[in-house]
Design an enzyme around this catalytic site. Structure first.
Site, PDB file in Angstrom:
ATOM      1  N   ASN A 101       0.847  -1.200   0.000  1.00  0.00           N
ATOM      2  CA  ASN A 101       0.000   0.000   0.000  1.00  0.00           C
ATOM      3  C   ASN A 101       0.879   1.245   0.000  1.00  0.00           C
ATOM      4  O   ASN A 101       1.821   1.339   0.779  1.00  0.00           O
ATOM      5  CB  ASN A 101      -0.884   0.020   1.248  1.00  0.00           C
ATOM      6  CG  ASN A 101      -1.546   1.376   1.451  1.00  0.00           C
ATOM      7  OD1 ASN A 101      -2.520   1.699   0.786  1.00  0.00           O
ATOM      8  ND2 ASN A 101      -1.003   2.198   2.352  1.00  0.00           N
ATOM      9  N   GLU A 102       0.558   2.173  -0.877  1.00  0.00           N
ATOM     10  CA  GLU A 102       1.259   3.464  -0.943  1.00  0.00           C
ATOM     11  C   GLU A 102       2.766   3.284  -0.795  1.00  0.00           C
ATOM     12  O   GLU A 102       3.411   3.939   0.032  1.00  0.00           O
ATOM     13  CB  GLU A 102       0.705   4.436   0.113  1.00  0.00           C
ATOM     14  CG  GLU A 102      -0.724   4.845  -0.167  1.00  0.00           C
ATOM     15  CD  GLU A 102      -1.220   5.987   0.715  1.00  0.00           C
ATOM     16  OE1 GLU A 102      -0.459   6.460   1.582  1.00  0.00           O
ATOM     17  OE2 GLU A 102      -2.374   6.401   0.522  1.00  0.00           O
ATOM     18  N   GLU A 104      -8.728   4.036  -2.192  1.00  0.00           N
ATOM     19  CA  GLU A 104      -8.839   5.055  -1.145  1.00  0.00           C
ATOM     20  C   GLU A 104      -9.328   6.337  -1.800  1.00  0.00           C
ATOM     21  O   GLU A 104      -8.654   6.901  -2.661  1.00  0.00           O
ATOM     22  CB  GLU A 104      -7.506   5.299  -0.427  1.00  0.00           C
ATOM     23  CG  GLU A 104      -7.065   4.152   0.466  1.00  0.00           C
ATOM     24  CD  GLU A 104      -5.872   4.498   1.344  1.00  0.00           C
ATOM     25  OE1 GLU A 104      -5.733   5.694   1.724  1.00  0.00           O
ATOM     26  OE2 GLU A 104      -5.088   3.589   1.649  1.00  0.00           O
ATOM     27  N   GLN A 133     -13.551   6.183   5.324  1.00  0.00           N
ATOM     28  CA  GLN A 133     -13.573   4.789   5.740  1.00  0.00           C
ATOM     29  C   GLN A 133     -14.943   4.464   6.330  1.00  0.00           C
ATOM     30  O   GLN A 133     -15.753   5.372   6.549  1.00  0.00           O
ATOM     31  CB  GLN A 133     -12.473   4.516   6.741  1.00  0.00           C
ATOM     32  CG  GLN A 133     -11.080   4.678   6.146  1.00  0.00           C
ATOM     33  CD  GLN A 133      -9.998   4.235   7.116  1.00  0.00           C
ATOM     34  OE1 GLN A 133     -10.234   3.703   8.182  1.00  0.00           O
ATOM     35  NE2 GLN A 133      -8.753   4.509   6.714  1.00  0.00           N
TER      36      GLN A 133
END
Length: 495
Positions: free
Chosen positions: A175-176, A299, A348
């Site tokens: 992730n990222e 996201e 979220q």
């Protein structure tokens, strides 16, 4: 007289199906999202089923969550899954260094997440640890989850109370990784991705959809390198983009106390998602003209300053009609790009950023964003309809954006659904809908609207913003004439 907002909906032209996973969600170990928001434990006084709170699950079931991403986010690249299985009393405690420095007891781990997905009826989307984890660790996690034979990990799973393997469709390899996931160059991550994904194996009939860590916002070079170097080894490429009117580091702006100019800037930046998708998709088309690789916006959402008096590392923010319009506009954009967008995951689910639900102890409320997802669920797995438009614009500084956002689909039962958002905070919008290739026999509508820019639901007034019946339209022989009030989301059903 012709209305300034005119739309032609071609009911007999269906370019593709809108993947239900566009309506996916994201729950990270961050603030009160997992602990308190979803998980309270079996011994809690809050009514729960095997530790998962009943009220939140029942509410989330109503919006048909198709897929849930976990455990991060930045948390994923410091999460070691073996610490979160086995007897809870023996699990290793850990410090959540990214989000508030709190100590977590690891009571919510792999078994609990998969149980949560089963209760929701959602597919699990697990994000693996590349930043601080090993190839072996990731490989063994997949084995633990999905292997249906005799092996160290499968045997350990059985010892921990789960005999049958789970079905796992979606797995993110890091992730990222351009930032909190390792601060890597795209060339380096592309090589690591190819190495790690090799050991994300398919056991039995399992066919894992592998998602590579993609770009941050407009880092088109990252997309170019990943597609050139690794597209043959991926099924999806992620994209992250958050909407806020301020400066990310100096102050993103308040979730509730904002000006008219901040309203416009926020909605303008929400519209920027359309341009980002187009530009990243153009690069992807060069290496993948058949559109096999999905763009996974795992996201997205609004990110404002935290509510006063709350832990700055918990990212708790309120949710207004402005958030609802960001959600409605963004989902319309995703629908209209569903040839390339295979999945999206709003950030979220509970108590963090653009949440569906806010909780305080045993109490909970539904946000305006929740209601948009409930209204839009009719688009899931429906056939996208081609829409032509002439639309007014709203001026924002030296640029402008469309005043009305739209997408349309036809369900498997033959019902057409048209979602419309009027983004102006004071002006209504008249719209002509010319539905072609379809005999209109009935029209009904629902609306989510506000009377003030910062209208929101609170624990003292939980239903200030909620869907209502919408009837401000009329049918003629050729068209449907709609009067949209300011700052409103409307869903029309046409049979």
């Amino acid at each position: 007289m012709k209305n300034l907002n005119s739309f032609i909906i071609n009911a007999d032209i269906t370019p593709n199906t809108i993947n239900k996973n566009i309506y996916g969600h994201f729950s990270e170990h961050l603030g009160r999202c997992i602990y308190e928001g979803l998980w309270v434990g079996e011994d809690s006084e809050i009514p729960n089923t095997q530790g998962v709170r009943n009220d939140v699950i029942q509410a989330l079931q109503q919006i048909n969550i198709p897929v849930l991403r976990w455990p991060g986010g930045c948390f994923a690249d410091e999460y070691h899954w073996k610490d979160g299985v086995g007897p809870r009393s023996q699990r290793k405690r850990m410090v959540n260094t990214h989000w508030g420095g709190v100590v977590e007891n690891n009571h919510f781990g792999t078994h609990e997440f998969m149980m949560l997905c089963e209760q929701l009826g959602a597919e699990p989307y697990i994000c693996g640890n590349v930043g601080s984890g090993t190839v072996q660790e990731m490989s063994e996690w997949v084995e633990y989850l999905t292997f249906d034979g005799e092996s160290p990990m499968a045997d350990w799973r059985r010892e921990n109370g789960r005999d049958a393997p789970w079905s796992l469709t979606y797995f993110g390899v890091g992730n990222e990784n351009w930032g909190c996931g390792g601060n890597m160059r795209p060339q380096y991550y592309a090589d690591l991705y190819k190495q790690y994904q090799t050991y994300v194996r398919n056991y039995g009939k399992n066919q894992i959809y592998k998602i590579a860590g993609g770009p941050n916002v407009d880092d088109f070079y990252w997309t170019e390198v990943l597609m050139r170097e690794a597209s043959d080894y991926m099924d999806g490429l992620s994209l992250h983009y958050y909407t806020f009117p301020g400066d990310f580091w100096e102050g993103k702006g308040s979730a509730v106390d904002f000006t008219e100019s901040e309203w416009k800037l926020t909605l303008s930046r929400a519209w920027h998602m359309d341009q980002l998708i187009q530009k990243h998709a153009t690069i992807m088309d060069k290496y993948d003209p058949e559109k096999r690789v999905g763009l996974i916006v795992d996201e997205w959402g609004t990110w404002f300053d935290v509510e006063p008096g709350t832990n700055p590392g918990f990212l708790y923010q309120q949710n207004t009609i402005r958030d609802a319009l960001v959600a409605g506009t963004t989902l319309n954009i995703f629908n209209n790009h569903s040839d390339r967008i295979h999945m999206a995951n709003i950030a979220q689910t509970v108590n963090v950023l653009q949440a569906m639900i806010l909780t305080e102890g045993s109490d909970m409320l539904l946000t305006p964003t929740y209601h948009v997802f409930e209204m839009y669920k009719v688009h899931q797995d429906a056939d996208l309809l081609q829409v032509g438009s002439e639309v007014e614009t709203i001026t924002c500084g030296e640029s402008s954006f469309d005043k009305v956002s739209i997408s349309a689909s036809k369900s498997k039962g033959g019902v057409i659904h048209i979602s419309l958002c009027n983004l102006h905070h004071t002006q209504g919008a008249a719209a002509d809908l010319d539905v072609r290739g379809f005999t209109v026999s009935r029209v009904s509508g629902r609306i989510l609207a506000g009377s003030n820019m910062n209208d929101r639901n609170t624990f003292e007034d939980k239903e200030r913003v909620k869907p209502e019946l919408f009837t401000d339209f009329e049918r003629t022989q050729e068209k449907i004439h709609v009067q949209l009030p300011p700052m409103a989301v409307v869903m029309l059903s046409i049979g």
